[in-house]
Design a protein around this motif. Structure first.
Motif, PDB file in Angstrom:
ATOM      1  N   LEU A  85       0.809  -1.218   0.000  1.00 65.65           N
ATOM      2  CA  LEU A  85       0.000   0.000   0.000  1.00 65.65           C
ATOM      3  C   LEU A  85       0.842   1.269   0.000  1.00 65.65           C
ATOM      4  CD1 LEU A  85      -2.721  -1.028   2.639  1.00 65.65           C
ATOM      5  CD2 LEU A  85      -2.831  -1.198   0.143  1.00 65.65           C
ATOM      6  N   THR A 137      -6.538  -6.767  -4.996  1.00 66.94           N
ATOM      7  CA  THR A 137      -6.677  -5.774  -6.060  1.00 66.94           C
ATOM      8  C   THR A 137      -5.393  -4.969  -6.233  1.00 66.94           C
ATOM      9  OG1 THR A 137      -9.043  -5.565  -5.563  1.00 66.94           O
ATOM     10  CG2 THR A 137      -8.044  -3.803  -6.861  1.00 66.94           C
ATOM     11  N   GLY A 138      -4.721  -4.679  -5.116  1.00 65.37           N
ATOM     12  CA  GLY A 138      -3.499  -3.892  -5.168  1.00 65.37           C
ATOM     13  C   GLY A 138      -2.370  -4.562  -5.928  1.00 65.37           C
ATOM     14  N   ASN A 174      -0.536   4.384  -2.213  1.00 61.31           N
ATOM     15  CA  ASN A 174      -1.771   4.264  -2.987  1.00 61.31           C
ATOM     16  C   ASN A 174      -2.926   4.703  -2.089  1.00 61.31           C
ATOM     17  OD1 ASN A 174      -4.120   3.342  -4.343  1.00 61.31           O
ATOM     18  ND2 ASN A 174      -2.911   1.801  -5.442  1.00 61.31           N
ATOM     19  N   LEU A 191      -6.468   2.916  -2.361  1.00 57.21           N
ATOM     20  CA  LEU A 191      -6.480   1.556  -1.826  1.00 57.21           C
ATOM     21  C   LEU A 191      -6.420   1.569  -0.299  1.00 57.21           C
ATOM     22  CD1 LEU A 191      -6.674  -1.016  -3.507  1.00 57.21           C
ATOM     23  CD2 LEU A 191      -4.237  -1.386  -3.117  1.00 57.21           C
TER      24      LEU A 191
END
Length: 430
Positions: A255, A313-314, A326, A329
């Motif tokens: 992230l 998804t990341g 991000n 996210l």
């Protein structure tokens, strides 16, 4: 419930018992410091090793001392003045944190010191939590136990929300020494809350600490099907649905955002805890606590599953870094974790109330000891599960698999446990 205002939290326990109010405030302030240190130690170990598995071992290292201390501490609480037992446990925690700060200021800290002091703190906190929880039914009437549990959710939400967020900011701006030192100062409030309590000797037959006392407690637990089932359900949730150990790596690798992201993710869980307690007016009036626990734990599993899907998804998005996180996210991940904190807190309100209302005072310390072992030990086993599995697979895999397991296992248990499903808070039976 008297004093309830619709959906808002019932503050009656604070008004009914000044002694409970003082202990509640002291525990909340000290809890902020405890969470501050918990997250700081995680970040400290990750900085020294760069390993998520090493971070998970903080929890694992404290598991056995915490279990032994929780069981023995419960026996102490059933045999001696509970105020004195709680004060001694707080003193040990204070000394351990002070030593951690001193070692860090002098540059003498090592990963082994961090592990050792985490073990001591875990043991002392286990005794303190079991004893303080056993004290509550002596300070307020039974019909206020559920609102008192919701108030504990408020304090827990504040501590876990403020502590980790402050830890991320303080570590980034000032370093580890100041962060540990602030915890030392905040710990002083715990002594104020406990010192002003009256003497609290257990009621009923007193069994001295030892094997006979432990066997007596386990015999009671064998007969207490409802209490035993809530332990099992919570262990499942915390073993397979506890992603906390992943947060430092998520902030560094997936992230982005580093220590600040670690603090935000942890604070998101606490925000859910706080919000669900703030609007717990109707929750505490629901009398079917067994069903409430099961539904809340399944909602928790669904939230952790959603969190894992966000992380998955990341993997397909451009790489993030500490300098370039991000943001989108992180926000979605925090939303999923907020729902998980809310669901876990609703379960906790019903579990705490069941423990305090259905267990007799002479047995309450020992059962609270086992309860604390379950509540605090489950996440440590969960840390090992998530840390190990993520090492061999990916960061998103443990929460995805764990969420599915939690939902499925609780559904199976509820189908087979009619007595737990029908537990009635108006007629509490262990």
């Amino acid at each position: 419930m008297s004093g309830s205002r619709g959906h808002l939290i019932d503050l009656s326990p604070l008004k009914a018992s000044p002694a409970f109010a003082r202990m509640w405030i002291g525990s909340a302030l000290a809890g902020i410091g405890g969470q501050l240190t918990l997250v700081t130690v995680m970040l400290h170990v990750f900085r020294l090793t760069g390993s998520t598995f090493a971070v998970s071992m903080i929890a694992v290292a404290g598991l056995i001392p915490m279990i032994l201390a929780g069981l023995y501490g419960g026996m102490l609480a059933d045999a001696f003045d509970r105020r004195r037992v709680a004060l001694i446990a707080a003193t040990v925690t204070f000394a351990s944190t002070a030593l951690l700060a001193a070692l860090t200021w002098t540059g003498s800290e090592t990963i082994w010191w961090l592990y050792a002091l985490s073990m001591i703190t875990a043991a002392a906190n286990s005794v303190g939590m079991a004893t303080r929880t056993a004290i509550v039914p002596r300070l307020i009437p039974r019909d206020l136990l559920a609102p008192a549990s919701a108030l504990n959710g408020i304090s827990m939400g504040l501590t876990v929300m403020a502590g980790p967020a402050l830890a991320g900011i303080l570590v980034a701006l000032t370093g580890y020494g100041w962060t540990y030192t602030i915890d030392v100062v905040l710990m002083l409030s715990m002594f104020l809350g406990l010192w002003t309590l009256p003497a609290l000797r257990p009621e009923g037959d007193i069994v001295r600490p030892g094997l006979a006392s432990l066997v007596d407690g386990w015999r009671f637990l064998r007969r207490a099907g409802n209490i035993r089932m809530q332990y099992i359900v919570d262990i499942i949730a915390m073993t397979f649905g506890q992603p906390l150990v992943l947060f430092p790596a998520l902030g560094t690798i997936l992230l982005g955002g580093g220590a600040v992201t670690t603090g935000l993710l942890t604070a998101a869980v606490a925000l859910g805890t706080f919000a669900s307690s703030l609007f717990s007016g109707r929750v505490v009036q629901y009398r079917w606590h067994g069903r409430g626990i099961a539904r809340a734990v399944q909602a928790y599993g669904a939230s952790i599953l959603a969190f894992g899907i966000v992380l998955l998804t990341g993997v397909f998005l451009p790489p993030a870094s500490e300098a370039a996180p991000n943001i989108a996210l992180i926000v979605v991940a925090c939303i999923a974790l907020t729902f998980s904190g809310a669901a876990d807190n609703v379960s906790s309100i019903y579990r705490n109330t069941m423990m305090q209302a259905a267990v007799p005072d002479a047995m309450r310390g020992r059962l609270q000891g086992v309860f604390i072992v379950v509540v605090a030990g489950g996440p440590r086993v969960g840390a090992l599960y998530a840390g190990t599995l993520s090492t061999f697979t990916a960061l998103w895999f443990p929460p995805v698999l764990g969420g599915v397991i939690v939902i499925a296992l609780v559904a199976v248990l509820m189908r087979r446990s009619a007595r737990f499903r029908d537990y009635d808070a108006e007629n509490p039976e262990p």
